[in-house]
Design a protein around this motif. Sequence first.
Motif, PDB file in Angstrom:
ATOM      1  N   UNK A 120     -18.762   7.964   2.002  1.00 56.59           N
ATOM      2  CA  UNK A 120     -17.300   7.996   1.999  1.00 56.59           C
ATOM      3  C   UNK A 120     -16.813   8.770   0.781  1.00 56.59           C
ATOM      4  N   UNK A 121     -15.542   9.146   0.828  1.00 57.74           N
ATOM      5  CA  UNK A 121     -14.931   9.781  -0.337  1.00 57.74           C
ATOM      6  C   UNK A 121     -14.771   8.774  -1.464  1.00 57.74           C
ATOM      7  N   UNK A 122     -14.843   9.292  -2.695  1.00 58.15           N
ATOM      8  CA  UNK A 122     -14.614   8.450  -3.875  1.00 58.15           C
ATOM      9  C   UNK A 122     -13.362   8.929  -4.602  1.00 58.15           C
ATOM     10  N   UNK A 123     -12.630   8.029  -5.230  1.00 64.50           N
ATOM     11  CA  UNK A 123     -11.399   8.442  -5.922  1.00 64.50           C
ATOM     12  C   UNK A 123     -11.635   9.498  -6.997  1.00 64.50           C
ATOM     13  N   UNK A 128      -6.237   4.966   1.358  1.00 61.31           N
ATOM     14  CA  UNK A 128      -6.486   5.267   2.769  1.00 61.31           C
ATOM     15  C   UNK A 128      -7.363   4.187   3.400  1.00 61.31           C
ATOM     16  N   UNK A 129      -8.281   3.643   2.611  1.00 66.12           N
ATOM     17  CA  UNK A 129      -9.111   2.552   3.117  1.00 66.12           C
ATOM     18  C   UNK A 129      -8.261   1.326   3.409  1.00 66.12           C
ATOM     19  N   UNK A 130      -7.343   0.999   2.513  1.00 61.50           N
ATOM     20  CA  UNK A 130      -6.491  -0.169   2.727  1.00 61.50           C
ATOM     21  C   UNK A 130      -5.510   0.050   3.870  1.00 61.50           C
ATOM     22  N   UNK A 185       0.863  -1.182   0.000  1.00 57.63           N
ATOM     23  CA  UNK A 185       0.000   0.000   0.000  1.00 57.63           C
ATOM     24  C   UNK A 185       0.895   1.226   0.000  1.00 57.63           C
ATOM     25  N   UNK A 186       0.623   2.160  -0.898  1.00 61.99           N
ATOM     26  CA  UNK A 186       1.289   3.459  -0.917  1.00 61.99           C
ATOM     27  C   UNK A 186       0.197   4.517  -0.814  1.00 61.99           C
ATOM     28  N   UNK A 187       0.077   5.123   0.359  1.00 61.25           N
ATOM     29  CA  UNK A 187      -1.012   6.055   0.639  1.00 61.25           C
ATOM     30  C   UNK A 187      -0.463   7.475   0.706  1.00 61.25           C
ATOM     31  N   UNK A 231      -5.797   2.388   6.677  1.00 59.68           N
ATOM     32  CA  UNK A 231      -6.366   2.590   8.023  1.00 59.68           C
ATOM     33  C   UNK A 231      -7.869   2.361   8.083  1.00 59.68           C
ATOM     34  N   UNK A 232      -8.494   1.946   6.985  1.00 59.41           N
ATOM     35  CA  UNK A 232      -9.931   1.695   7.024  1.00 59.41           C
ATOM     36  C   UNK A 232     -10.751   2.962   7.098  1.00 59.41           C
ATOM     37  N   UNK A 233     -10.431   3.958   6.260  1.00 58.47           N
ATOM     38  CA  UNK A 233     -11.119   5.245   6.324  1.00 58.47           C
ATOM     39  C   UNK A 233     -12.611   5.103   6.049  1.00 58.47           C
ATOM     40  N   UNK A 234     -12.978   4.305   5.047  1.00 61.37           N
ATOM     41  CA  UNK A 234     -14.412   4.151   4.720  1.00 61.37           C
ATOM     42  C   UNK A 234     -15.181   3.569   5.907  1.00 61.37           C
ATOM     43  N   UNK A 235     -14.532   2.672   6.640  1.00 61.74           N
ATOM     44  CA  UNK A 235     -15.203   2.030   7.774  1.00 61.74           C
ATOM     45  C   UNK A 235     -15.406   2.989   8.942  1.00 61.74           C
TER      46      UNK A 235
END
Length: 942
Positions: free
Chosen positions: A296-299, A281-283, A104-106, A285-289
């Motif tokens: 949630x934000x969309x790309x 960010x979801x992968x 993951x590269x966030x 730290x789980x931002x969507x959760x």
Amino acid sequence: MLGFIWAQLRGRAGRSAALLTGVLVATTGFVVLTGATTTSRLEVTGAVERDTRAAYDILVRPHGARTPLEVERGLVRPNYLSGLFGGITPAQYEQVKQVAGVDVAAPIAMLGYSTSSVSVRFDLTDAVDRSLDQQVIRVDPTFTAERGLSTAPSRPRYVYVTKRPLLYPEGGDPNASSIPYSDGRMYPYDLQCGDVPREVLPDGRTQPICNPHTIGRSSDDGWTSERENWSVDTVRLLPDGRFEQNRWLSGRAERVATDQLVATYRVTVPFLLAAVDPDAEQRLVGLDDAVIEGRALRPDDTAIDTHLPMHVPERSIPVLSTSRPYLDATVRSALTRLPQARPAGLSIPDLEQALSGATGVKVGTEEYALADGYLDLLAAGISPTGCCWGELQTIFQAGAPEYDRLPDGTLRAVTRAPLAAKTFGTENMYNFNGRPWSADDTGFRPLTSVPMQPTGATIDQVRNWRTVGIFDPEKLSGFSDLSRLPLETYEPPRLDGADERSRQALGGQPLEPSGNPAGYVSAPPLLLTSLAAVPKLMEGSPSPTRTAPISAIRIRVADVAGYTERSAERVRLIAERIADTTGLDVDLTIGSSPAPQTIELPAGSLGRPDLRLAEPWSALGIASVITKAVDRKSLVLFGLVLVVCALFLGNAVSAAVRDRRPELAVLACLGWSARRIAALVLGEVAALGLAAGLLALGLALPLAAALGIEISWYQAALAVPVALLLALVAGVVPALRAAGAHPAAALRPMVAPARWVRRPRNLFGMALVNLVRTPGRTLLGAGALAIGLTALTLVSAAAYAFRGAIVGNLLGDAVSLNVRGADTLAAVVTVVLGAGAVADVLYLNVRDRAAELSTLRAVGWTDTELSRLVGYEGLLIGTLGAVAGAGLGLAGAAWLVGGLPTALIMVAAAVALGGVLLTCLAALVPAALLRRLPTARLLAEE
């Protein structure tokens, strides 16, 4: 030879049993202690592997982002992103993603502070005297922050309450000379007062009630804060006791009647805005959760162009807003009733003079927290008229604080003058928020204004953000408390008092952000938008971050679940590839842990005193330091336990050989060769060592089980060769001395004279002479004690390293709990063995000088004096061993810890003092034997 050895052992059963017991105790103790040390090491490495899994393993920042403190101490300040704006291009981000092994590269692009507003609400219902036809309620606000330590009084606000009818403006063209009112008539537009309510007089005439609506904008001086705002709100007290107010709802004015009179004022609050890749960010730290309301934000979320009423262009970006504002600020207001004040018909200068000079009656106080105002916005729900929006005409970027380093290692933050009004911009018809009141306080960060529109643009455009979802930072993916770094992007800011004075000043609570963008305590990004929205948002902006907006890239490496040597090496190789490919600054965060630093915060200009604070910085790569320190410590303790056991046994074997001096001399006279005599001594010792090893094999497992220490059969089986080796090593020197025995040796005195020592004049001098007469024995006892004290000093150093100023991190503090028990046990055992060696030396001295001591008793010496003589000998041996042990321990501590702090010197001094006291206690046993000496028989033999 074997039969002779067996006969010797059986013939001297008492001596053989004593020597066997010594070897058995030493061997069993060594096996159990090494098992405990090995177990503790496994616990440490397991804890390190288990508790060092953070959100990301590698941190990539722009070239040159490392501060001198990072380079010097390996520390990164908390919420470091709050002072890092741009520097990495999208192309470099793509290069990072392409590196093999990157899971993951966030990226995160810190954009800056956006000003929003929250409402503070004061209930004035009880302040109103319903018997009066007209009255004014004066509200005197005082802004407070930082646990009430910073206070800033504000200009008063006024609420005019009248029973007379009121006319309200209905809107219309602000450029027209007259505007419609609620009675259907047109009234002239007042250039001073604007579209304000008009009070109907008893004769039918109407008078405007001016409201300055002061935002404080000025093209010359910049924006003022809420402290300089003042206003006059008008409310009608209806005959039924309700309060009628005019409010703008859904774009038009409406009259609203309520049972309570609530005065609402806007207060500007800055929120830090950042852009992220929602998928990454979801992968990570789980931002969507963590989204608790809205979406949630969309790309593909980007800026949207629309038009406001009157055809004003608007560019808006979608954001996730935080559910936790992390804001410590409160407005406290004193309420005063002004029964004689009559604001209707007065111009603004006359109105201010009349209201400020009016006399009144204090009628209460009100208090409202800005965080509650923000939560009230959230409670209104996500909508165009509810939660939430903020300005993006200009954003404000706060840099990193600077420090002066004090001699004790404390970091003193460098102060900056309060921010100038122009920092927050000058007059612009689409700037809706003023300057935060807290910006009037002393600052610690440089603040830069970044316009979001082209310089000199001729067409104004409203640029703002609007909430599409609300996220809870505390619902993000959790990690071990020992590895939850302040490096985490959303870590809440908390600075606890570092001394009692500061803790009392803060009321036992942590210091939190005050809302000052230039303040020391900075909040994490509380507004998140999509990285895809940044190009359009900053289109035309002169900011250099427009082309390189990314501030940092947080990387999780594939196939890494915690700190191990393999994982660390894998992460290091990938970090090197990233650095070589991009030229960016790359740091390894795997195996890092919070490392509190003491910060001295100078006093603020709004009343906050000097504070000493504990701030949770991050120590990079500390897991490697801990595991290496544990390995060093284990190796040293293994060696020290083994050496002290060998010395203990060597002293015991030497005593046995000295007992047989006449016998060995007779054997030499009978023709025994030196080699045969040495083989006899070593054979006896080896037989006892082998027997002790076999017994230790049977005792080690149940003893370890009783102590809760895991020992394998393999470790227990080591007792046999260890016991044999210890016995042989301990018997080498005595065997060689026995081999060189001369037949006349049996007639020589047991103790040689000390010819070079002056004649003693007191007991202390005699004790010194006695010790010099047997230098080998004295040095052996002192050496055994020194080794034990060295071990204890090293254990204290290891505990200090894990807990305190050198490593100084939460992981090390927790690890020290694992190593402290076994290490302390090992060190205590070595000290006890050392004290036992000293007691044995003193006992042998008493036995060898029994005739001398009996002579002294016969000439009049008392038992007390003889006991003091033995006690002084123990004190001298203890002092020699303590000084040597403390010195060796400090040298080892410096090697283990990497420095020699004052605290460790004090620990070594305390350990040395304890060693001296222990040897004095050990001397009591041989001193007690003096009373049992058969004086008459010894004198007859002499």
